[in-house]
Design a protein around this motif. Structure first.
Motif, short mmCIF file in Angstrom:
data_model
loop_
_atom_site.label_atom_id
_atom_site.label_comp_id
_atom_site.label_asym_id
_atom_site.label_seq_id
_atom_site.Cartn_x
_atom_site.Cartn_y
_atom_site.Cartn_z
N THR A 56 43.45 14.76 23.26
CA THR A 56 42.57 15.83 23.70
C THR A 56 41.94 16.52 22.50
OG1 THR A 56 43.90 16.19 25.69
CG2 THR A 56 42.41 17.97 25.02
N CYS A 57 40.62 16.56 22.48
CA CYS A 57 39.89 17.23 21.41
C CYS A 57 40.15 18.73 21.51
CB CYS A 57 38.41 16.93 21.55
SG CYS A 57 37.38 17.84 20.38
N LYS A 58 40.58 19.33 20.41
CA LYS A 58 40.92 20.76 20.43
C LYS A 58 39.69 21.66 20.50
CE LYS A 58 43.29 21.22 16.70
NZ LYS A 58 44.05 21.87 15.60
N TYR A 59 38.49 21.11 20.27
CA TYR A 59 37.29 21.94 20.28
C TYR A 59 36.91 22.35 21.71
CZ TYR A 59 32.73 23.53 18.45
OH TYR A 59 31.63 24.25 18.08
N HIS A 60 36.75 21.35 22.61
CA HIS A 60 36.36 21.67 23.98
C HIS A 60 37.24 20.99 25.03
CE1 HIS A 60 32.58 22.56 21.78
NE2 HIS A 60 32.49 23.56 22.66
N GLY A 61 38.28 20.28 24.59
CA GLY A 61 39.24 19.77 25.54
C GLY A 61 38.89 18.46 26.21
N TRP A 62 37.93 17.71 25.70
CA TRP A 62 37.68 16.38 26.26
C TRP A 62 38.90 15.50 25.96
CZ3 TRP A 62 32.16 14.00 26.33
CH2 TRP A 62 31.26 14.92 26.89
N THR A 63 39.24 14.64 26.91
CA THR A 63 40.49 13.87 26.83
C THR A 63 40.21 12.37 26.92
OG1 THR A 63 41.72 15.70 27.81
CG2 THR A 63 42.78 13.54 27.83
N TYR A 64 40.93 11.61 26.07
CA TYR A 64 40.76 10.16 25.99
C TYR A 64 42.11 9.47 26.19
CZ TYR A 64 36.36 11.51 23.79
OH TYR A 64 35.13 12.07 23.53
N THR A 65 42.08 8.27 26.78
CA THR A 65 43.29 7.46 26.87
C THR A 65 43.55 6.81 25.51
OG1 THR A 65 42.02 5.50 27.54
CG2 THR A 65 42.83 6.96 29.30
N ASN A 66 44.76 6.22 25.37
CA ASN A 66 45.04 5.61 24.07
C ASN A 66 44.42 4.23 23.90
OD1 ASN A 66 46.78 4.10 25.64
ND2 ASN A 66 48.66 4.91 24.72
N ASP A 67 43.64 3.79 24.89
CA ASP A 67 42.81 2.62 24.66
C ASP A 67 41.33 3.01 24.55
OD1 ASP A 67 42.33 3.24 27.30
OD2 ASP A 67 42.81 1.25 28.09
N GLY A 68 41.09 4.32 24.28
CA GLY A 68 39.77 4.78 23.88
C GLY A 68 38.84 5.25 24.97
N LYS A 69 39.25 5.19 26.23
CA LYS A 69 38.35 5.58 27.32
C LYS A 69 38.32 7.11 27.48
CE LYS A 69 39.08 1.37 30.05
NZ LYS A 69 40.07 0.72 29.17
N LEU A 70 37.14 7.64 27.78
CA LEU A 70 37.02 9.05 28.12
C LEU A 70 37.53 9.24 29.55
CD1 LEU A 70 36.04 11.95 27.59
CD2 LEU A 70 33.76 11.23 28.38
N MET A 71 38.60 10.02 29.72
CA MET A 71 39.18 10.19 31.04
C MET A 71 38.91 11.57 31.63
SD MET A 71 43.27 10.57 30.20
CE MET A 71 43.65 10.92 31.92
#
Length: 390
Positions: free
Chosen positions: A114-129
């Motif tokens: 999870t990006c600490k700037y705005h909270g976008w979250t990615y799986t550990n295979d790189g997908k934006l979830m």
């Protein structure tokens, strides 16, 4: 029996008995600007470090599904992950929203980032979830906004990454059998012990020191020379990579006490090897502790950042064992930093002074000659010319 190593052991023994070393046919020179020219340094970054497969991690750093390693390589933020199926991936550690990192530097275990700037979250295979507060952000196709993937492949206990998205990576062709030794020793199942980070002069000044033993008696009279002969080495190449043999001061007694058919199994018991992965990794395998040195250029032409990673064929047994390993890591860092990298800083100043237009590499320094020849070959990018050989 390791017949290839047995033959090298016999050669090293012959060198020790006759006061000889590996020699090539001529002295060569390298322009001093190779170590000081900022434009050339940038070309090295573009033509070598951002094109070739780099050994950025070890399997032991990511031993289980969900493990990850976030790091910087050649000024680029890198994220290496192991997904739930055990497959490794590599990405630029950059959120697709506003460019912030999605993982802090270091190793750990996560199924999502999870990006600490705005909270976008990615799986550990790189997908934006997940997009934070998506109902206010607006419609976005998450399938097109994943992390930027980098070519990545795991082999023989090392994880190789190309820093150019979409690049083809013929790893087996590049390695040319160099990792057969790590396969033989089952390095993929060894334990990661820790690391130390040091900085020094231009990356090639630092790397030159890993490629010869000519300096052992003068620069390392109390640390390395008591164990290892000075100016006694053997070289062989695997593509642009090298296996460098060093004779221990006790080689005559140790090999003499063993049947000849066992000599190939006596690494670290009479002789040692330093394994060089072009362009920037040195591996010293030893049962007590193994050191893998990664030399990263920059951030400017006169600097490098070296990560000394340490491994053993089994994890620490207890607190006392761990304390002993920490002491060994500290000692090895001290030798590299206070002896090799100290002289490297002075060399950098000397070359920048303009005192000499070139440096000289002797017939006994074939590893250094070969390294610079390979570097020039990759920089020229002319496949019509054969790659150099030892």
């Amino acid at each position: 029996m390791r017949e290839d190593l047995a033959q090298i052991a016999e050669t090293l023994l012959d060198y020790a008995e006759n006061g000889e070393t590996f020699q090539t046919d001529k002295i060569t020179t390298v322009p001093s600007g190779v170590y000081t020219d900022a434009d050339l340094w940038q070309k090295e970054m573009d033509a070598v470090f951002k094109k070739l497969p780099l050994a950025l991690a070890a399997s032991a750093e990511l031993p289980k599904p969900g493990n990850y390693k976030a790091m910087e390589a050649v000024g680029l933020p890198i994220l290496i992950t192991r997904d739930k199926e055990g497959q490794v991936h590599a990405f630029l550690n950059v959120c697709a929203h506003r460019g912030a990192p999605v993982a802090e530097e270091g190793c750990g275990h996560k199924s999502r980032f999870t990006c600490k700037y705005h909270g976008w979250t990615y799986t550990n295979d790189g997908k934006l979830m997940g997009v934070a507060e998506a109902h206010t952000f607006g419609d976005i196709d998450k399938s097109t906004r994943g992390l930027t993937a980098l070519p990545c492949e795991e082999k023989s206990g090392l994880i190789f990454v190309s820093l150019t998205p979409g690049a083809e990576m013929n790893l087996d062709g590049f390695l040319d059998g160099m990792l057969d030794d790590l396969e033989y020793y089952n390095f993929k199942d060894w334990a990661y012990i820790g690391q130390r980070v040091i900085t020094g002069a231009n990356w090639k000044i630092a790397f030159d020191g890993y490629l010869e033993g000519y300096h052992f008696s003068s620069l390392h009279p109390e640390s390395i020379h008591p164990r290892t002969y000075s100016n006694l080495t053997h070289y062989e190449n695997f593509g642009p990579h090298m296996r460098i043999g060093f004779a221990q001061t006790g080689i005559k007694e140790k090999l003499g006490a063993a049947p000849k058919e066992k000599w190939g199994e006596m690494e670290n018991n009479g002789y040692d090897f330093v394994r060089i992965l072009f362009p920037n990794v040195s591996i010293f395998l030893a049962p007590e502790i193994t050191q893998v040195a990664q030399l990263f250029p920059g951030p400017t032409v006169d600097q490098n950042r070296t990560v000394l990673m340490f491994f053993r064929n089994e994890p620490p047994k207890d607190d006392a064992d761990r304390e002993g390993l920490e002491g060994m890591m500290d000692w090895l860092r001290q030798v590299v930093e206070e002896e090799d990298y100290m002289i490297g800083d002075l060399i950098q100043k000397g070359l920048q002074s303009g005192a000499h237009s070139e440096i000289v590499l002797g017939k006994n320094e074939r590893g250094n000659q070969f390294f610079h020849e390979c570097l020039a070959w990759y920089m020229a990018n002319d496949s019509s010319k054969p790659m150099p050989k030892i």
